[in-house]
Scaffold this motif. Structure first.
Motif, mmCIF file in Angstrom:
data_model
loop_
_atom_site.group_PDB
_atom_site.id
_atom_site.type_symbol
_atom_site.label_atom_id
_atom_site.label_comp_id
_atom_site.label_asym_id
_atom_site.label_seq_id
_atom_site.Cartn_x
_atom_site.Cartn_y
_atom_site.Cartn_z
ATOM 1 N N ARG A 148 119.372 87.737 117.814
ATOM 2 C CA ARG A 148 118.858 86.397 118.111
ATOM 3 C C ARG A 148 119.926 85.451 118.671
ATOM 4 O O ARG A 148 119.642 84.308 118.960
ATOM 5 C CB ARG A 148 118.257 85.768 116.847
ATOM 6 N N ARG A 149 121.170 85.959 118.762
ATOM 7 C CA ARG A 149 122.304 85.135 119.216
ATOM 8 C C ARG A 149 122.398 83.843 118.401
ATOM 9 O O ARG A 149 122.482 82.745 118.938
ATOM 10 C CB ARG A 149 122.215 84.844 120.706
ATOM 11 N N LEU A 162 122.185 93.160 107.457
ATOM 12 C CA LEU A 162 120.937 92.658 108.028
ATOM 13 C C LEU A 162 121.174 91.359 108.802
ATOM 14 O O LEU A 162 120.712 91.211 109.933
ATOM 15 C CB LEU A 162 119.901 92.432 106.920
ATOM 16 N N PHE A 163 121.921 90.441 108.210
ATOM 17 C CA PHE A 163 122.157 89.150 108.859
ATOM 18 C C PHE A 163 122.971 89.286 110.137
ATOM 19 O O PHE A 163 122.716 88.593 111.113
ATOM 20 C CB PHE A 163 122.844 88.192 107.888
ATOM 21 N N VAL A 164 123.973 90.168 110.144
ATOM 22 C CA VAL A 164 124.793 90.295 111.348
ATOM 23 C C VAL A 164 123.999 90.954 112.481
ATOM 24 O O VAL A 164 124.161 90.596 113.648
ATOM 25 C CB VAL A 164 126.133 91.022 111.060
ATOM 26 N N GLU A 224 125.218 84.670 111.686
ATOM 27 C CA GLU A 224 126.502 85.351 111.681
ATOM 28 C C GLU A 224 127.424 84.762 110.619
ATOM 29 O O GLU A 224 128.131 85.482 109.921
ATOM 30 C CB GLU A 224 127.163 85.260 113.063
ATOM 31 N N ARG A 225 127.403 83.455 110.458
ATOM 32 C CA ARG A 225 128.214 82.797 109.435
ATOM 33 C C ARG A 225 127.758 83.235 108.044
ATOM 34 O O ARG A 225 128.580 83.489 107.165
ATOM 35 C CB ARG A 225 128.135 81.281 109.575
ATOM 36 N N ALA A 226 126.447 83.330 107.849
ATOM 37 C CA ALA A 226 125.924 83.799 106.557
ATOM 38 C C ALA A 226 126.387 85.233 106.291
ATOM 39 O O ALA A 226 126.762 85.574 105.158
ATOM 40 C CB ALA A 226 124.404 83.711 106.538
ATOM 41 N N ALA A 227 126.382 86.079 107.321
ATOM 42 C CA ALA A 227 126.857 87.461 107.166
ATOM 43 C C ALA A 227 128.332 87.478 106.780
ATOM 44 O O ALA A 227 128.749 88.269 105.923
ATOM 45 C CB ALA A 227 126.637 88.243 108.461
ATOM 46 N N PHE A 228 129.118 86.605 107.394
ATOM 47 C CA PHE A 228 130.545 86.503 107.052
ATOM 48 C C PHE A 228 130.735 86.117 105.596
ATOM 49 O O PHE A 228 131.520 86.731 104.872
ATOM 50 C CB PHE A 228 131.225 85.500 107.988
ATOM 51 N N LEU A 243 131.790 88.848 116.837
ATOM 52 C CA LEU A 243 130.456 89.363 117.166
ATOM 53 C C LEU A 243 130.083 89.091 118.616
ATOM 54 O O LEU A 243 129.293 89.814 119.199
ATOM 55 C CB LEU A 243 129.407 88.750 116.228
ATOM 56 N N TRP A 244 130.670 88.083 119.199
ATOM 57 C CA TRP A 244 130.250 87.640 120.524
ATOM 58 C C TRP A 244 131.142 88.152 121.651
ATOM 59 O O TRP A 244 130.852 87.937 122.817
ATOM 60 C CB TRP A 244 130.181 86.115 120.560
#
Length: 146
Positions: free
Chosen positions: A42-43, A34-36, A48-52, A112-113
């Motif tokens: 939302r860029r 969900l977070f990623v 993304e860090r939380a997903a990691f 991701l980017w």
């Protein structure tokens, strides 16, 4: 003090350990996915860090879930739980996928980017979550039948 002894007895001897631990990999892989997705939409680098972090914790919690699952198989099913070999293969696959994803992201923050890696990175999170919920379903089949 007797109530504390009863609680400890229930946790250690009565209640299956795997049932208490297995929800961590499921929740962590679901939250990470969900977070990623939100991070990409939302860029947002913080999401993304939380997903990691969540996928890294999912890798660790998968090991704990596996160890408690093996323990409960030996204690509760005398080593003959139905579908145990399927769960072991899928569990190892989940561990490898979450670990490879976490290590790849740790080594290269921009996964991701970067257009060449975005799809693979998102697919790894989706695959991890898919494996975790499949393992949960099979665990339910073992406990409750079909």
């Amino acid at each position: 003090m007797d109530i504390i002894g009863q609680i400890l007895n229930a946790i250690i001897n009565i209640h299956p350990w795997h049932s208490m631990v297995v929800h961590f990999p499921i929740g962590l892989t679901g939250g990470a996915f969900l977070f990623v997705v939100l991070a990409r939409w939302r860029r947002n680098e913080s999401l993304e860090r939380a997903a990691f972090y969540m996928i890294a914790l999912a890798a660790v919690s998968t090991v704990v879930a596996a160890l408690t699952g093996i323990r409960d198989d030996l204690v509760r099913f005398d080593g003959a739980a139905p579908l145990a070999s399927v769960k072991i293969v899928l569990g190892i696959t989940l561990f490898l996928l979450t670990t490879i994803t976490a290590v790849a992201r740790w080594r290269r923050r921009e996964l991701l980017w970067t257009s060449s890696t975005t799809v693979w990175y998102l697919a790894a999170f989706a695959g991890s979550f898919g494996l975790a919920i499949t393992l949960g379903f099979i665990g339910g089949v073992i406990l409750y039948g079909i």
